[in-house]
Motif scaffolding. Structure first.
Motif, PDB file in Angstrom:
ATOM      1  N   LYS A   1       0.835  -1.209   0.000  1.00  0.00           N
ATOM      2  CA  LYS A   1       0.000   0.000   0.000  1.00  0.00           C
ATOM      3  C   LYS A   1       0.863   1.250   0.000  1.00  0.00           C
ATOM      4  O   LYS A   1       0.531   2.247  -0.640  1.00  0.00           O
ATOM      5  CB  LYS A   1      -0.928   0.014   1.212  1.00  0.00           C
ATOM      6  CG  LYS A   1      -2.099  -0.928   1.103  1.00  0.00           C
ATOM      7  CD  LYS A   1      -2.943  -0.871   2.370  1.00  0.00           C
ATOM      8  CE  LYS A   1      -3.999  -1.943   2.399  1.00  0.00           C
ATOM      9  NZ  LYS A   1      -4.759  -1.933   3.666  1.00  0.00           N
ATOM     10  N   ALA A   2       1.969   1.207   0.729  1.00  0.00           N
ATOM     11  CA  ALA A   2       2.869   2.362   0.769  1.00  0.00           C
ATOM     12  C   ALA A   2       3.469   2.639  -0.605  1.00  0.00           C
ATOM     13  O   ALA A   2       3.772   3.786  -0.935  1.00  0.00           O
ATOM     14  CB  ALA A   2       3.977   2.139   1.796  1.00  0.00           C
ATOM     15  N   LEU A   3       3.611   1.615  -1.409  1.00  0.00           N
ATOM     16  CA  LEU A   3       4.179   1.770  -2.750  1.00  0.00           C
ATOM     17  C   LEU A   3       3.138   2.133  -3.797  1.00  0.00           C
ATOM     18  O   LEU A   3       3.483   2.519  -4.909  1.00  0.00           O
ATOM     19  CB  LEU A   3       4.855   0.463  -3.174  1.00  0.00           C
ATOM     20  CG  LEU A   3       6.054   0.036  -2.348  1.00  0.00           C
ATOM     21  CD1 LEU A   3       6.489  -1.359  -2.754  1.00  0.00           C
ATOM     22  CD2 LEU A   3       7.186   1.027  -2.478  1.00  0.00           C
TER      23      LEU A   3
ATOM     24  N   VAL B   1       4.892   8.504   4.213  1.00  0.00           N
ATOM     25  CA  VAL B   1       4.265   7.185   4.031  1.00  0.00           C
ATOM     26  C   VAL B   1       5.345   6.131   3.820  1.00  0.00           C
ATOM     27  O   VAL B   1       5.310   5.042   4.420  1.00  0.00           O
ATOM     28  CB  VAL B   1       3.267   7.211   2.849  1.00  0.00           C
ATOM     29  CG1 VAL B   1       2.809   5.805   2.490  1.00  0.00           C
ATOM     30  CG2 VAL B   1       2.074   8.101   3.175  1.00  0.00           C
ATOM     31  N   LEU B   2       6.329   6.446   2.987  1.00  0.00           N
ATOM     32  CA  LEU B   2       7.419   5.507   2.730  1.00  0.00           C
ATOM     33  C   LEU B   2       8.266   5.282   3.983  1.00  0.00           C
ATOM     34  O   LEU B   2       8.703   4.161   4.250  1.00  0.00           O
ATOM     35  CB  LEU B   2       8.291   6.017   1.576  1.00  0.00           C
ATOM     36  CG  LEU B   2       7.622   6.067   0.209  1.00  0.00           C
ATOM     37  CD1 LEU B   2       8.514   6.772  -0.805  1.00  0.00           C
ATOM     38  CD2 LEU B   2       7.255   4.668  -0.272  1.00  0.00           C
ATOM     39  N   LYS B   3       8.459   6.324   4.758  1.00  0.00           N
ATOM     40  CA  LYS B   3       9.241   6.201   5.993  1.00  0.00           C
ATOM     41  C   LYS B   3       8.504   5.343   7.017  1.00  0.00           C
ATOM     42  O   LYS B   3       9.099   4.475   7.661  1.00  0.00           O
ATOM     43  CB  LYS B   3       9.537   7.577   6.586  1.00  0.00           C
ATOM     44  CG  LYS B   3      10.411   7.508   7.831  1.00  0.00           C
ATOM     45  CD  LYS B   3      10.693   8.882   8.395  1.00  0.00           C
ATOM     46  CE  LYS B   3      11.529   8.817   9.646  1.00  0.00           C
ATOM     47  NZ  LYS B   3      10.975   7.996  10.708  1.00  0.00           N
ATOM     48  N   GLN B   4       7.213   5.564   7.172  1.00  0.00           N
ATOM     49  CA  GLN B   4       6.427   4.773   8.127  1.00  0.00           C
ATOM     50  C   GLN B   4       6.434   3.295   7.770  1.00  0.00           C
ATOM     51  O   GLN B   4       6.362   2.441   8.650  1.00  0.00           O
ATOM     52  CB  GLN B   4       4.993   5.292   8.202  1.00  0.00           C
ATOM     53  CG  GLN B   4       4.884   6.613   8.923  1.00  0.00           C
ATOM     54  CD  GLN B   4       3.469   7.178   8.894  1.00  0.00           C
ATOM     55  OE1 GLN B   4       2.680   6.862   8.006  1.00  0.00           O
ATOM     56  NE2 GLN B   4       3.166   8.017   9.863  1.00  0.00           N
ATOM     57  N   ALA B   5       6.558   2.992   6.480  1.00  0.00           N
ATOM     58  CA  ALA B   5       6.598   1.603   6.034  1.00  0.00           C
ATOM     59  C   ALA B   5       8.003   1.006   6.149  1.00  0.00           C
ATOM     60  O   ALA B   5       8.192  -0.180   5.903  1.00  0.00           O
ATOM     61  CB  ALA B   5       6.111   1.511   4.588  1.00  0.00           C
ATOM     62  N   GLY B   6       8.982   1.834   6.518  1.00  0.00           N
ATOM     63  CA  GLY B   6      10.348   1.348   6.659  1.00  0.00           C
ATOM     64  C   GLY B   6      11.110   1.251   5.351  1.00  0.00           C
ATOM     65  O   GLY B   6      12.162   0.629   5.280  1.00  0.00           O
TER      66      GLY B   6
ATOM     67  N   GLN C   1      16.123   2.676   2.091  1.00  0.00           N
ATOM     68  CA  GLN C   1      16.562   1.669   3.054  1.00  0.00           C
ATOM     69  C   GLN C   1      16.472   0.264   2.479  1.00  0.00           C
ATOM     70  O   GLN C   1      17.136  -0.635   2.969  1.00  0.00           O
ATOM     71  CB  GLN C   1      15.705   1.731   4.319  1.00  0.00           C
ATOM     72  CG  GLN C   1      15.996   2.910   5.199  1.00  0.00           C
ATOM     73  CD  GLN C   1      17.405   2.869   5.751  1.00  0.00           C
ATOM     74  OE1 GLN C   1      18.235   3.675   5.355  1.00  0.00           O
ATOM     75  NE2 GLN C   1      17.695   1.942   6.609  1.00  0.00           N
ATOM     76  N   THR C   2      15.626   0.074   1.494  1.00  0.00           N
ATOM     77  CA  THR C   2      15.359  -1.267   0.983  1.00  0.00           C
ATOM     78  C   THR C   2      15.487  -1.306  -0.542  1.00  0.00           C
ATOM     79  O   THR C   2      14.485  -1.376  -1.256  1.00  0.00           O
ATOM     80  CB  THR C   2      13.948  -1.728   1.399  1.00  0.00           C
ATOM     81  OG1 THR C   2      13.027  -0.714   1.010  1.00  0.00           O
ATOM     82  CG2 THR C   2      13.840  -1.946   2.885  1.00  0.00           C
TER      83      THR C   2
END
Length: 109
Positions: free
Chosen positions: A16-18, A57-62, A78-79
């Motif tokens: 969802k974040a993507l 949103v991307l940060k909250q998803a890690g 990060q990923t």
């Protein structure tokens, strides 16, 4: 009491974040190098608050991390393995386009 996280729900949250074109574009930009929010705003047809929200949103998803330097906030990916997944998505798009083209060509026979 321990709460068990459903692994499918957790995966769905990452997806969802993507699930926004701007966030996908941001990932591609961050693949190259760490970027300041101000640099990212220049490439998107949106104001700084909208871009910041997408990055949040991307940060909250890690998926990304951030650091502050003075008044500027810099984000980094990060990923990077997610970019491999996006490459797989591109393969599906190409496959679908070829299948659609084949249907059109069959209809013209």
């Amino acid at each position: 009491m321990t709460s068990t996280v459903n692994p499918y729900e957790a995966r769905a949250q990452i997806l969802k974040a993507l699930a926004h074109p701007t966030r996908l574009w941001l990932l591609e930009q961050l693949e190259q190098q760490e970027r300041c929010v101000c640099e990212l705003v220049e490439g998107v047809d949106a104001d700084i608050s909208t871009v910041s929200k997408h990055l949040s949103v991307l940060k909250q998803a890690g998926i990304v991390s951030r650091r502050r330097q003075g008044k500027q906030i810099y984000y980094q990916l990060q990923t990077p393995c997610l970019l491999k997944m996006l490459s797989c998505v591109e393969s599906v798009l190409i496959q679908n386009a070829k299948a659609s083209q084949a249907v059109v060509e069959q209809g013209q026979e």
